[in-house]
Design a protein around this motif. Structure first.
Motif, mmCIF file in Angstrom:
data_model
loop_
_atom_site.group_PDB
_atom_site.id
_atom_site.type_symbol
_atom_site.label_atom_id
_atom_site.label_comp_id
_atom_site.label_asym_id
_atom_site.label_seq_id
_atom_site.Cartn_x
_atom_site.Cartn_y
_atom_site.Cartn_z
ATOM 1 N N UNK A 12 0.833 -1.207 0.000
ATOM 2 C CA UNK A 12 0.000 0.000 0.000
ATOM 3 C C UNK A 12 0.868 1.258 0.000
ATOM 4 N N UNK A 13 1.950 1.233 0.772
ATOM 5 C CA UNK A 13 2.852 2.386 0.822
ATOM 6 C C UNK A 13 3.508 2.631 -0.530
ATOM 7 N N UNK A 14 4.024 1.561 -1.121
ATOM 8 C CA UNK A 14 4.717 1.690 -2.408
ATOM 9 C C UNK A 14 3.779 2.222 -3.482
ATOM 10 N N UNK A 15 2.534 1.714 -3.508
ATOM 11 C CA UNK A 15 1.568 2.169 -4.507
ATOM 12 C C UNK A 15 1.201 3.633 -4.296
ATOM 13 N N UNK A 16 1.013 4.032 -3.041
ATOM 14 C CA UNK A 16 0.691 5.436 -2.761
ATOM 15 C C UNK A 16 1.836 6.349 -3.201
ATOM 16 N N UNK A 17 3.048 5.996 -2.821
ATOM 17 C CA UNK A 17 4.202 6.840 -3.156
ATOM 18 C C UNK A 17 4.422 6.898 -4.658
ATOM 19 N N UNK A 18 4.081 5.816 -5.356
ATOM 20 C CA UNK A 18 4.259 5.791 -6.814
ATOM 21 C C UNK A 18 3.223 6.661 -7.513
#
Length: 287
Positions: free
Chosen positions: A105-111
């Motif tokens: 979830x973090x990686x997708x948000x930051x991307x």
């Protein structure tokens, strides 16, 4: 390297803390009451410490009150409450695995929202950590995993992702101690407002209060401080992936203390998670 050391320290304390919580629940302590006391106690201990030894960390700008209010309600209270509820309805290993889907979830948000690229080593590390975590939860069928437990675990993951990404913004201006103080304080106020008062608090045993004191200090204040120190040095996604070591630690402790099963598959899972962290630390150069 120091950011990873901080995060590994946090994961170790959280892993042991999950077993302490399960032990408490086995003694019929309601998870909601457990969280309410934990948050109030954590805030009180930290406030007293800062008031006498480091008052500058108590001070914040008025314009940041709303920020910490949001962080406490949607981050701290969500993560703590639903994580402990997931432990109650599943087991330590499964609850930890569900919460540690948060790096995705973090990686997708930051991307998508901050345009941070996702490196190949980071994809590999996330994959290894998720597969490793799944190995720990592989016995979920034997523990009669209910939809309730799965639902609470995913909500805990959302809470962890939110507090990691949203909380990182304050670390440029404030100490992790300030972040923990106000997020736990607002979380305690929020949960106590929306839930009824539980009179069983007056009948808790001395051993239960000792567990709560331990949990407030060694499974809340110290590990959150270490985790946010890690987040301030490495990215939230990298910190989240590294914290996935928690199920490895939690399962080992649960095996020796709570007599929960530790299979060959779970040992393989631990090796995969460790491999993911090493891959991240050695080869990932993107923020």
């Amino acid at each position: 390297m120091i950011g990873y050391i901080f995060t590994i320290g946090a994961a170790s304390l959280w892993g042991f803390g999950g077993c302490v919580a399960k032990f408490a629940f086995n003694k019929s302590i309601d998870p909601l009451l457990f969280v309410k006391i934990r948050l109030v106690m954590s805030f009180s201990i930290l406030f007293i410490y800062l008031y006498f030894f480091n008052r500058k960390h108590i001070l914040i700008d008025k314009s940041d009150i709303l920020y910490f209010l949001i962080l406490g309600i949607f981050g701290m209270s969500t993560m703590q409450l639903f994580y402990l509820m997931a432990i109650k309805y599943t087991n330590v290993s499964t609850a930890v695995f569900l919460q540690y889907t948060s790096p995705v979830l973090m990686a997708l948000y930051l991307y998508f929202f901050e345009k941070n690229l996702i490196s190949i080593p980071k994809v590999m590390a996330i994959s290894l950590s998720l597969i490793g975590g799944a190995c720990f939860a592989a016995n979920m069928a034997e523990t009669s995993l209910k939809f309730q437990g799965f639902f609470y675990g995913i909500l805990a993951a959302l809470g962890m992702a939110f507090i990691s990404v949203y909380g990182r913004k304050s670390l440029k201006k404030y100490s992790p101690l300030t972040l923990i103080l106000y997020s736990s304080g607002f979380a305690a106020i929020f949960i106590n407002i929306i839930t009824p008062f539980d009179i069983t608090i007056f009948s808790l045993s001395k051993s239960t209060w000792l567990i709560l004191v331990y949990f407030s200090i060694f499974s809340t204040l110290i590990p959150y401080f270490l985790y946010f120190k890690g987040v301030s040095i490495i990215s939230p996604t990298n910190a989240g992936i590294t914290a996935c070591l928690e199920p490895f630690i939690a399962s080992i402790v649960a095996f020796f203390w709570l007599k929960e099963n530790l299979t060959t598959l779970q040992i393989i899972g631990g090796i995969l998670i460790v491999s993911g962290v090493i891959t991240l630390q050695k080869f990932d150069r993107l923020p």
